[in-house]
Design an enzyme around this catalytic site. Structure first.
Site, PDB file in Angstrom:
ATOM      1  N   LYS A 109       0.864  -1.174   0.000  1.00  0.00           N
ATOM      2  CA  LYS A 109       0.000   0.000   0.000  1.00  0.00           C
ATOM      3  C   LYS A 109       0.899   1.223   0.000  1.00  0.00           C
ATOM      4  CE  LYS A 109      -2.266   3.159   1.962  1.00  0.00           C
ATOM      5  NZ  LYS A 109      -2.006   4.599   1.663  1.00  0.00           N
ATOM      6  N   GLU A 142       8.872   1.218  11.613  1.00  0.00           N
ATOM      7  CA  GLU A 142       9.926   2.250  11.587  1.00  0.00           C
ATOM      8  C   GLU A 142       9.215   3.584  11.591  1.00  0.00           C
ATOM      9  OE1 GLU A 142      11.890   5.221  10.522  1.00  0.00           O
ATOM     10  OE2 GLU A 142      12.089   4.294   8.544  1.00  0.00           O
TER      11      GLU A 142
END
Length: 486
Positions: free
Chosen positions: A180, A255
């Site tokens: 995505k 992250e």
């Protein structure tokens, strides 16, 4: 909507890529270039229906891909890298148009790194092993088994490079992927789909669903058939993804943001330290690793600021397609509003803008350095993600470390010092996933990458990537019990 648009002379398909086919949606969203605000095109806007179809395609393709030999997987990833290298110029100009980063950087560094991502993990796969070991005469053997369909959600600041940093190890590990991409920068992901198809990647191994995270994110991350989720982005979004994945105990790699420090000690090479500080404006400050908090030892603070101001005055801000430009625009009007809000609130609270502190025409924000900021202030504690730095001073090594660690983040840190022993003492105490000493942004894919505290969960790179994307299995075999088949 039209199935294809032309971007700087390059044809780009606007549809999703699901099960090896282009798939349209009933709705679209508008992609706009940050360079001049012009409309690039209308892009297929995914819903839960397309998300479910992509996961189903990844699930269907998984058994055959997982059973594909390491050598064949590596060969196909090298073929993808070959395709990227043939189209570097096209990828570079499309991504510059889409996200406003420097064209020269895309040509010379970013797109070659995309190809390297595939080559590195293809080669690493072929060396992946753990030496067998003995337990009371029994043999232990470790395998990295493919985990299953993986959902990868990626940001807009380095769209293709950060996407392939996840895609390459996931595919090398034998997983299938649903990507995505960020809705503000979807175009090079679509080109990557074409490249992987031309390279011979089997249908369903890589799937791409475009659209808004608020509309398709939960459908992707809560699907029980998804066995890994890797996300790069903001802390609030990571919390939503974590909650969504919790019901299925889907492993996560996150992250997230940073508020990294640059510690400049009086014994540092001052010109080097200034260069490192000005480098933090790279990509208009839209770099998660950027050392946005400059901490300078008090005796050199005045001279550092003078040299910094002089150096920063030479920054050329403008059209990122121009070779002479050093930094381009910020990604979106919403992001520009956010950046300016941080700065204006800081100034209202007593901060002083040594340089910048204001918008420029279009989506450009002047490189800014703020002083007279309190450690507990918003501008010091929260990620701005724009060309905005703060400068504080310290008098002792302990104070420097204390200031450096005094945020909820822990992604990276940079230290400038001429004392090797001090470097060792300070780096040992810094809370960060990556620490640079007298350098910045030196990255090797075999090193662990990730953040501490609110900067992330887990590490990727080298074996760490395979440890995440695989289910590790230890097989223990007894030395006896075999029947003679002779």
């Amino acid at each position: 909507m039209t199935d294809k648009i032309t971007v700087a002379g390059v044809s780009v398909d606007t549809r999703h890529w699901i099960g090896g086919e282009r798939v349209a949606s009933a709705g679209t969203f508008t992609d706009v270039s940050p360079i001049d605000g012009s409309v690039i095109g209308e892009i297929a806007r995914g819903t839960a229906t397309e998300a479910a179809a992509a996961v189903a395609a990844a699930k269907a393709a998984f058994p055959a891909w997982a059973a594909t030999s390491r050598a064949e997987r590596a060969r196909l990833l090298h073929a993808v890298a070959d395709g990227v290298e043939k189209r570097i110029e096209e990828l570079a100009i499309v991504e510059t148009t889409d996200n406003g980063s420097l064209l020269r950087s895309h040509r010379r560094g970013v797109m070659p790194r995309v190809a390297h991502n595939f080559r590195f993990f293809a080669d690493w796969l072929l060396t992946l092993e753990h030496e067998d070991f003995d337990t009371r005469g029994h043999t232990n053997h470790v395998d990295w088994d493919p985990a299953g369909p993986s959902v990868l959600i990626t940001p807009w600041n380095a769209p293709l490079m950060l996407s392939t940093w996840k895609i390459a190890p996931a595919l090398a590990a034998g997983n299938t992927v649903v990507l995505k991409p960020a809705e503000w920068t979807p175009l090079t992901a679509s080109l990557l789909a074409d490249i992987t198809a031309e390279a011979g990647l089997p249908a369903g191994v890589l799937n791409i669903v475009q659209g808004y995270g608020s509309e398709i994110g939960d459908a992707l991350t809560s699907d029980p058939d998804v066995r890994r989720i890797s996300f790069t982005g903001s802390v609030p979004t990571a919390k939503r993804i974590s909650a969504s994945a919790a019901a299925n105990l889907t492993p996560l790699s996150l992250e997230l943001g940073g508020k990294s420090p640059l510690l400049v000690f009086a014994d540092a090479d001052l010109d080097l330290a200034v260069d490192l500080a000005v480098e933090q404006y790279d990509n208009a400050g839209q770099v998660c690793l950027a050392a946005t908090r400059i901490l300078v030892e008090e005796p050199i603070a005045e001279e550092f600021t003078r040299r910094f101001t002089q150096k920063a005055a030479g920054i050329v801000q403008g059209d990122p397609r121009d070779e002479a430009t050093d930094i381009g625009p910020n990604i979106h009007p919403r992001q520009l509003e956010k950046i300016d809000g941080f700065v204006q609130r800081a100034i209202a609270a007593g901060a002083r803008a040594v340089i910048g502190g204001h918008r420029k025409d279009g989506q450009y924000y002047a490189p800014t350095l703020l002083t007279d900021v309190a450690q507990d202030s918003e501008i010091v504690q929260e990620e701005v993600f724009g060309p905005v730095l703060t400068l504080q001073t310290f008098t002792t090594e302990d104070e420097a470390v204390g200031l450096a660690n005094d945020t909820r983040f822990g992604l990276a840190a940079t230290v400038a010092t001429g004392d090797k022993e001090r470097a060792g003492r300070v780096t040992a105490q810094l809370v960060a996933g990556t620490v640079w000493v007298n350098c910045f942004f030196v990255r090797d894919l075999q090193a662990p990458f990730g953040g501490s505290r609110h900067s992330g969960v887990g590490r990727e790179g080298g074996n760490w990537s395979f440890d995440f994307y695989c289910d590790l299995k230890n097989t223990v075999t007894a030395p006896k019990g075999w029947k003679d088949r002779g």
